[in-house]
Each structure stands twice: as C-alpha cells, then as structure tokens.
Design an enzyme around this catalytic site. Structure first.
Site, PDB file in Angstrom:
ATOM      1  N   ARG A  46     -22.743  24.339  48.347  1.00 56.97           N
ATOM      2  CA  ARG A  46     -22.527  25.663  48.943  1.00 56.97           C
ATOM      3  C   ARG A  46     -22.670  25.545  50.445  1.00 56.97           C
ATOM      4  O   ARG A  46     -23.671  25.026  50.935  1.00 56.97           O
ATOM      5  CB  ARG A  46     -23.574  26.615  48.395  1.00 56.97           C
ATOM      6  CG  ARG A  46     -23.076  28.009  48.280  1.00 56.97           C
ATOM      7  CD  ARG A  46     -24.015  28.825  47.439  1.00 56.97           C
ATOM      8  NE  ARG A  46     -23.822  28.607  46.006  1.00 56.97           N
ATOM      9  CZ  ARG A  46     -24.496  29.279  45.077  1.00 56.97           C
ATOM     10  NH1 ARG A  46     -25.378  30.177  45.436  1.00 56.97           N
ATOM     11  NH2 ARG A  46     -24.268  29.063  43.806  1.00 56.97           N
ATOM     12  N   ASP A  71     -19.212  35.660  41.150  1.00 55.26           N
ATOM     13  CA  ASP A  71     -18.522  34.857  40.131  1.00 55.26           C
ATOM     14  C   ASP A  71     -18.901  35.274  38.711  1.00 55.26           C
ATOM     15  O   ASP A  71     -18.584  34.573  37.746  1.00 55.26           O
ATOM     16  CB  ASP A  71     -18.801  33.365  40.346  1.00 55.26           C
ATOM     17  CG  ASP A  71     -20.275  33.022  40.233  1.00 55.26           C
ATOM     18  OD1 ASP A  71     -21.109  33.902  40.526  1.00 55.26           O
ATOM     19  OD2 ASP A  71     -20.604  31.883  39.853  1.00 55.26           O
ATOM     20  N   LYS A 126     -25.034  31.292  32.812  1.00 51.95           N
ATOM     21  CA  LYS A 126     -25.476  32.659  32.583  1.00 51.95           C
ATOM     22  C   LYS A 126     -24.240  33.564  32.567  1.00 51.95           C
ATOM     23  O   LYS A 126     -23.178  33.170  33.050  1.00 51.95           O
ATOM     24  CB  LYS A 126     -26.495  33.091  33.626  1.00 51.95           C
ATOM     25  CG  LYS A 126     -26.073  32.877  35.060  1.00 51.95           C
ATOM     26  CD  LYS A 126     -27.276  33.007  35.977  1.00 51.95           C
ATOM     27  CE  LYS A 126     -26.874  32.759  37.415  1.00 51.95           C
ATOM     28  NZ  LYS A 126     -27.578  31.628  38.021  1.00 51.95           N
ATOM     29  N   ARG A 148     -39.194  31.219  48.925  1.00 45.70           N
ATOM     30  CA  ARG A 148     -39.303  32.287  47.931  1.00 45.70           C
ATOM     31  C   ARG A 148     -40.737  32.338  47.430  1.00 45.70           C
ATOM     32  O   ARG A 148     -41.299  31.298  47.065  1.00 45.70           O
ATOM     33  CB  ARG A 148     -38.376  32.035  46.753  1.00 45.70           C
ATOM     34  CG  ARG A 148     -36.913  31.857  47.134  1.00 45.70           C
ATOM     35  CD  ARG A 148     -36.035  32.225  45.935  1.00 45.70           C
ATOM     36  NE  ARG A 148     -34.659  31.785  46.085  1.00 45.70           N
ATOM     37  CZ  ARG A 148     -33.730  32.344  46.854  1.00 45.70           C
ATOM     38  NH1 ARG A 148     -34.046  33.381  47.618  1.00 45.70           N
ATOM     39  NH2 ARG A 148     -32.486  31.880  46.894  1.00 45.70           N
ATOM     40  N   ASP A 175     -22.516  39.539  40.003  1.00 49.05           N
ATOM     41  CA  ASP A 175     -22.333  38.923  41.321  1.00 49.05           C
ATOM     42  C   ASP A 175     -20.896  38.419  41.469  1.00 49.05           C
ATOM     43  O   ASP A 175     -20.043  38.664  40.604  1.00 49.05           O
ATOM     44  CB  ASP A 175     -23.349  37.801  41.551  1.00 49.05           C
ATOM     45  CG  ASP A 175     -23.065  36.584  40.697  1.00 49.05           C
ATOM     46  OD1 ASP A 175     -22.455  36.737  39.627  1.00 49.05           O
ATOM     47  OD2 ASP A 175     -23.458  35.465  41.098  1.00 49.05           O
ATOM     48  N   SER A 226     -20.967  31.968  44.578  1.00 49.85           N
ATOM     49  CA  SER A 226     -21.730  32.876  43.730  1.00 49.85           C
ATOM     50  C   SER A 226     -21.978  34.236  44.379  1.00 49.85           C
ATOM     51  O   SER A 226     -21.043  34.947  44.684  1.00 49.85           O
ATOM     52  CB  SER A 226     -23.038  32.184  43.349  1.00 49.85           C
ATOM     53  OG  SER A 226     -23.714  32.902  42.362  1.00 49.85           O
ATOM     54  N   HIS A 227     -23.246  34.553  44.637  1.00 47.86           N
ATOM     55  CA  HIS A 227     -23.613  35.871  45.162  1.00 47.86           C
ATOM     56  C   HIS A 227     -23.640  35.892  46.690  1.00 47.86           C
ATOM     57  O   HIS A 227     -23.999  36.907  47.270  1.00 47.86           O
ATOM     58  CB  HIS A 227     -24.997  36.240  44.629  1.00 47.86           C
ATOM     59  CG  HIS A 227     -25.981  35.134  44.862  1.00 47.86           C
ATOM     60  ND1 HIS A 227     -26.021  34.006  44.073  1.00 47.86           N
ATOM     61  CD2 HIS A 227     -26.908  34.955  45.828  1.00 47.86           C
ATOM     62  CE1 HIS A 227     -26.953  33.188  44.535  1.00 47.86           C
ATOM     63  NE2 HIS A 227     -27.499  33.733  45.592  1.00 47.86           N
ATOM     64  N   ASP A 232     -21.753  35.609  36.947  1.00 49.01           N
ATOM     65  CA  ASP A 232     -22.800  35.099  36.057  1.00 49.01           C
ATOM     66  C   ASP A 232     -24.110  35.867  36.172  1.00 49.01           C
ATOM     67  O   ASP A 232     -24.949  35.792  35.290  1.00 49.01           O
ATOM     68  CB  ASP A 232     -23.004  33.576  36.203  1.00 49.01           C
ATOM     69  CG  ASP A 232     -23.253  33.134  37.625  1.00 49.01           C
ATOM     70  OD1 ASP A 232     -23.294  33.999  38.528  1.00 49.01           O
ATOM     71  OD2 ASP A 232     -23.409  31.920  37.841  1.00 49.01           O
ATOM     72  N   ARG A 233     -24.296  36.636  37.267  1.00 45.70           N
ATOM     73  CA  ARG A 233     -25.539  37.415  37.391  1.00 45.70           C
ATOM     74  C   ARG A 233     -25.317  38.860  36.934  1.00 45.70           C
ATOM     75  O   ARG A 233     -24.194  39.364  37.002  1.00 45.70           O
ATOM     76  CB  ARG A 233     -25.999  37.468  38.849  1.00 45.70           C
ATOM     77  CG  ARG A 233     -26.455  36.154  39.367  1.00 45.70           C
ATOM     78  CD  ARG A 233     -27.019  36.307  40.760  1.00 45.70           C
ATOM     79  NE  ARG A 233     -27.559  35.011  41.188  1.00 45.70           N
ATOM     80  CZ  ARG A 233     -28.461  34.858  42.120  1.00 45.70           C
ATOM     81  NH1 ARG A 233     -28.934  35.898  42.766  1.00 45.70           N
ATOM     82  NH2 ARG A 233     -28.899  33.665  42.447  1.00 45.70           N
TER      83      ARG A 233
HETATM   84  C1  G1P Z   1     -30.988  30.818  43.140  1.00 41.69           C
HETATM   85  C2  G1P Z   1     -31.893  31.404  42.083  1.00 41.69           C
HETATM   86  C3  G1P Z   1     -31.805  30.578  40.815  1.00 41.69           C
HETATM   87  C4  G1P Z   1     -30.353  30.483  40.356  1.00 41.69           C
HETATM   88  C5  G1P Z   1     -29.488  29.983  41.494  1.00 41.69           C
HETATM   89  C6  G1P Z   1     -28.007  30.000  41.126  1.00 41.69           C
HETATM   90  O1  G1P Z   1     -31.391  29.501  43.445  1.00 41.69           O
HETATM   91  O2  G1P Z   1     -33.218  31.480  42.530  1.00 41.69           O
HETATM   92  O3  G1P Z   1     -32.600  31.172  39.824  1.00 41.69           O
HETATM   93  O4  G1P Z   1     -30.227  29.637  39.253  1.00 41.69           O
HETATM   94  O5  G1P Z   1     -29.670  30.792  42.649  1.00 41.69           O
HETATM   95  O6  G1P Z   1     -27.566  31.290  40.816  1.00 41.69           O
HETATM   96  P1  G1P Z   1     -32.316  29.130  44.703  1.00 41.69           P
HETATM   97  O7  G1P Z   1     -31.627  29.644  45.937  1.00 41.69           O
HETATM   98  O8  G1P Z   1     -33.619  29.854  44.496  1.00 41.69           O
HETATM   99  O9  G1P Z   1     -32.457  27.640  44.644  1.00 41.69           O
HETATM  100 ZN    ZN Z   2     -23.194  33.531  40.448  1.00 39.99          ZN
END
Ligand code: G1P
Ligand code: ZN
Length: 539
Positions: A21, A278, A375, A494, A276, A112-113, A280-281
């Site tokens: 990413r 794509d 997911k 986090r 989100d 993704s998001h 999956d969320r």
């Molecule tokens: C984040 C979320 C994690 C999820 C991932 C992909 O990852 O915390 O649960 O699986 O996005 O959607 P992180 O940025 O914390 O590594």
């Molecule tokens: Zn996603």
C-alpha cells in the site's frame, strides 16, 4: 509483441498487513508497479497453466494498473485471467471467484479503506490458491525479489476493452471478462435465507447502506434493492468513482459521517451499514445506535444456528489479538474451539483451511466466515438482517440483550498518526523492554496481572509471529499496543483499550475507558515521546 524492459529495484516494496500500500504517486513512479508485479511472478516461478482473478475497487490508477497487469501476465506466460467487468471486483467477490473456479491466485488493486485519487493511496493485494492473502513466508520472498529485479516482461499491444463481458485473447493468454456481481450474489443466496430477508423488507423495514462511491455500490444495489426489495435509494453514494467523490471510504465513527447523520435521529431508518473501499469491512448501526465490531462478532457467533449455512454446527471461532474478548465468552457458552491470532486476515486462513474455525473477526470492522478467505462486508450485513428478521428485534435490542447475558466489553481504539518511524519504533522497543517490570504494579485501581508481547504459534504451519504488546489487569481489562502495518507514510501507533463489566451496561465507552487511557499513555510515555496529548482518531 513481447518486450523486455530494463529496470532498477525500489527499496520500499515490502508488503504490510494487507498487501503493498503506497501513495498513488509513489505507485505511479516509472516501473514501480511493474517491478512489484514482476517480482510476484518471479517468486511464483513457472506461470504456464496458471489462472488468476483480477479486479480492483475502482480507485484512481486502477484502469492503468489493470491494463499493465494484463500485458505483463501475457508476456510472462500466464494461461488465463478472469477479470471483473470494468476492472471492478470487491475483495470478497474476488476471493469467491478464486475459490469457485479453482484458480491459482488473485490480485485486487485497492488500498482498502484508505482515500483514493491521485493524492490518495493505491495498493496491490495478492492472494494465492487458498483464496486468502499470502503468508509472510511468501511475502518475504517477494520482497527479496523486488530488491534484485533488473527487468520485467510486458506485451506491447492496445488496451483490452474491459467494459464488455466475454472471452478475449492477448498473445496466447485467454481473458474472460465476467459480471463482477453475479457469482457473489449466488454465494450469498446459498448462505442466507433470502425469502426471510425479502419478507423483512416487505413488512416495511428500512435501511441505508453507504458505499462511499467505491466498489460495493453495484453489489449493494443488486442485493438489497433489486433482489431483497429494499426501497430505491437505500444505497447511497452507490456510483464507483476514481476519487470516491472525495470520501474516505472507512466505515467507522470518524469517517462515515453522512450515514451517522442519517442514523442518529429519532426518525432514522431501522438499520444502517457501510462497507469500505474494497468491500471487506463493515459497520453496523441501529437507530441512534452503534455496534462495536468486537460485539458484532460475538453476537453473530451467538446466533449461528439461525443461519442456513451454519445451522448444523460451526467448527470454531477466532479473533485478532486486539479485538475485545466478547466473542471468547460466547465461544465458551457454546463450547466452541476458540483462537486468538495476530492482526491481519491472513492469519485466519490456515485455521479455516484446517477446519478449526468457521467464523472470525477483527476490531477493525472486519467480520467473516469460511465461505471465502477474506473478511466480507455485505455478508456481515446480511447476517445482521437475518438475526433481525428471525427475532423481530432492533439492532439495539439485540445488542443490549447480548450485554445482559454476557456482560459488556467496553472497547475503543486510539490511533496516534503521522509519527516519525524511528520515534514509534523506539517507543515500542523501550516499552517491550519495560514490560516484565510492570507485572504486579498498580495504576489507579488497576493492578497489572500480565505484560508481554503477543506471540502466535500457528498450529498448522508452525510459524511463529510476534505482533503487539499486551498489558492485562486483574479485573480483565486490557491494553494492546501495536504499530499499524497498512499506512502509506510515517507510523501510526494503535492503542486498544478494553474494560469488562457484568453490571454496568449503559455507560459511555469513552468515560468507562478514560482512566485506562491515561494509564496507557503513561505506561508507553506517549506524550513525552510523540508530543501528542491525545489520539488523532478514536474508533
Ligand atoms: C489494519 C487493521 C487490521 C486489518 C488491516 C487490513 O491493519 O488494524 O485489523 O486486518 O488493516 O484491513 P493495521 O494498519 O493495524 O496493520
Ligand atoms: Zn478493505
């Protein structure tokens, strides 16, 4: 015509929690995307006979990336690509096609998001024949390959028209452009009782779904409006746009403001949900009511026997380490095998493949089951609608009943964003070194019972993963610290907080967690080290 292009390695092509990413402009650097794809191809090895699924969430650069990918696949000897129409596939739809047609892997072009557009992010998710994203052992090999790359192969040809469903050819490679939605719909119809859901909407049940102008609009319109009969206009922001219409397609309390405004009033629809970028969320809302993803996983698990696909029993259930312990109590009640894995969906894949678990989820708005290996946002919504249809109760009633029976895990995640990577790494290192000394210490009313890194030993492939630091207290409260692995620049710390109560069920989570937050800040010296007095994002 086959062309070999000379190139030089980029040093930053290491995959994170969910693929590679990067800022879109980083991905658009000369040969950057191509280097990464060629490195994956080089790692796979012989591509003759191989079939891959390809799609994306429609974000900026998707169209170019897919065309480059097609030409590179043809040049590298791939036998066939199955591609979603217009280059669109949600992550769950892609995982389904990958498994259904027994292909060798899948590529989803998505961050993704994360926001899209030229100033946003772009990403590549790569899944192998399991249907899930590759394990670290393989992504490490790909990373090694990116550091040694000297050339990539590409076919020089006109672009393929992806707007038409049908079969095409590029060189010796077959290309099948498929409807992006229909296989996914069929899968959902095999899991849930669509007749019961239709009746729910016939009775006047109302809902809003926010697709954030990303990939799920067409899926949601087909399923909720066309098939289940929800009112036209149930799906908002349904048109996929390259910049998501400027929206941040992350379904949570910070970014889903349009939906929250609709739901947070007395005359709101009965149900609100968002996915989100794509797909999956998921986020689940009732009228003026928010269901935390950790609670959602626990509630879905509690009701598994009402879902046709699960009614004969489920193997077990798993959650990621920072996710609250709510689902653990449900697993105990139902006598289900229970697992705790590191953050990232890929860690659930072995457990699903070995029939250890059926349901799983993460606090980060991810829930799913072994119907695929990712997911699944729309699946989670259909599951909730099924519970509502069966019980005749509202989202709020279902959730409050759950707390009454099992107690409530107050839960929030605090993100400290944009940190200097070296500051964040040092904070974690020093904290880890101090953990042994914390045991037995008392902060406020909280006595530390355990403090250690989270280490996961995979029961299937025997790999061991360390991710995050846990501080547990005598009363069952927990603090988990970890660094994000999905950011495209800088570091994000986090901090996940959980406090359990069997008796106080109606408090405001922020108030319930206030003391614990202060303790978490103190233990990790967050303000001293980062200058941040409070988190940037709370979800
Ligand atoms: C984040 C979320 C994690 C999820 C991932 C992909 O990852 O915390 O649960 O699986 O996005 O959607 P992180 O940025 O914390 O590594
Ligand atoms: Zn996603």
């Amino acid at each position: 015509m086959l062309k070999i292009v000379q190139t030089k390695p980029y040093s930053d092509q290491k995959m994170g929690t969910g693929g590679l990413r990067k800022k879109t402009k980083v991905m658009m650097q000369p040969h950057y995307f191509e280097n990464f794809i060629q490195s994956i191809f080089n790692t796979i090895g012989n591509l003759a006979g191989k079939v891959f699924v390809v799609g994306g969430d429609g974000r900026y650069y998707n169209d170019k990336a897919i065309q480059q990918f097609i030409k590179m696949a043809a040049a590298n000897g791939v036998s066939k690509l199955i591609i979603g129409q217009n280059g669109f596939l949600s992550t769950p739809a892609s995982s389904n096609i990958l498994l259904k047609y027994k292909t060798d892997g899948g590529f989803v072009f998505s961050a993704s998001h994360n926001p899209g557009g030229i100033d946003g992010d772009f990403g590549v998710k790569y899944a192998n024949e399991t249907g899930g994203q590759i394990p670290t052992s393989i992504s490490d090999k790909i990373y090694e390959s990116t550091k040694q790359i000297t050339e990539y192969k590409i076919y020089e040809s006109a672009d393929i028209d992806l707007s038409k469903i049908g079969n095409f050819k590029l060189g010796d490679m077959q290309i099948e452009v498929i409807d992006s939605v229909s296989d996914y719909v069929e899968m959902m119809q095999n899991i849930f009782d669509f007749d019961a859901l239709k009746q729910l909407f016939q009775k006047g049940f109302s809902m809003k779904f926010d697709a954030f102008n990303a990939v799920t609009g067409p899926y949601a319109i087909r399923i909720f409006e066309d098939i289940l009969g929800a009112k036209k206009g149930t799906v908002i922001n349904s048109q996929p746009l390259p910049d998501f219409g400027g929206k941040h397609p992350d379904p949570n309390l910070t970014y889903a403001t349009e939906l929250l405004n609709i739901m947070n009033n007395p005359n709101s629809p009965d149900f609100g949900a968002a996915n989100d970028g794509d797909g999956d969320r998921n986020m689940i809302l009732g009228r003026n009511f928010f269901v935390s993803p950790s609670d959602s996983l626990a509630i879905l698990t509690d009701y598994y026997s009402i879902i046709p696909a699960y009614k004969n029993g489920i193997y077990g259930v798993a959650k990621s380490c920072p996710t609250s312990t709510a689902v653990q109590r449900v697993a105990k009640e139902h006598n289900l095998p229970y697992y705790e894995v590191p953050t990232g969906w890929k860690y659930f894949v072995n457990l699903m493949d070995s029939k250890r678990i059926t349901l799983c989820g993460e606090e980060s708005f991810g829930t799913g089951s072994n119907h695929i290996r990712e997911k699944d946002g729309i699946w989670a919504i259909l599951y909730w609608l099924s519970i509502i249809a069966k019980t005749g109760k509202s989202v709020e009633e279902i959730t409050r009943e759950h707390w009454k029976k099992y107690g409530r895990s107050y839960y929030l995640r605090f993100d400290f964003e944009g940190l200097d990577t070296s500051v964040a790494d040092k904070l974690m290192q020093d904290l880890e070194a101090r953990l042994p000394k914390l045991e037995g210490k008392i902060f406020d009313n909280f006595e530390v019972s355990e403090a250690h890194p989270f280490i996961y030993n995979d029961p299937v492939d025997k790999s061991s993963t360390k991710n995050g630091l846990i501080v547990k207290f005598k009363d069952g409260s927990r603090i988990v610290y970890r660094l994000s692995g999905t950011g495209s620049s800088g570091a994000t710390l986090r901090v996940y907080l959980e406090k359990f109560s069997k008796t106080e069920l109606d408090k405001n989570p922020r108030q319930m967690l206030d003391n614990l937050l202060a303790i978490a800040m103190e233990i990790a010296e967050i303000t001293e080290r980062t200058d941040k007095k409070e988190a940037d994002i709370v979800t």
